[in-house]
Design a protein around this motif. Sequence first.
Motif: not given
Length: 117
Positions: A46-50, A56-71, A97-100
């Motif tokens: 789905y995405a790889v993001s910063i 250790g508490i997840p926060g909001p997405i800052v930047r998306r680096l890899v788009a959906q459907g790309e590796t 983030f992945t479909s799994d």
Amino acid sequence: APAPIAFVATARAAHSAARGAFTFDATRRTLTYETRVTGMPANHVYAVSIARDSAGIPGPIVRRLVAQGETRAHGAVGIGDVDRRDLLAGRLALVMFTSDQPGVTARARMLVPSPGR
């Protein structure tokens, strides 16, 4: 001027990983990156993001680096004052983030080494 700082972050899941090779240039206020997902077909990514990560508490997405459907992806993004402070303080993470698992599949804090180390 300070020399650019290179570092790597790898977010690992059970059978896959997202690896980001980064270079932070404080003078130009940029973060260059080369990111790759392994162990997972592109149509499951789905995405790889910063994202923000505080104690250790997840926060909001800052930047998306890899788009959906790309590796793979590479590029450079501008870093403002807040993102720069969070990056240098270890409060950003590489997340996959992945479909799994549509929530965060894997997360790794982005730890920038101090200059001279």
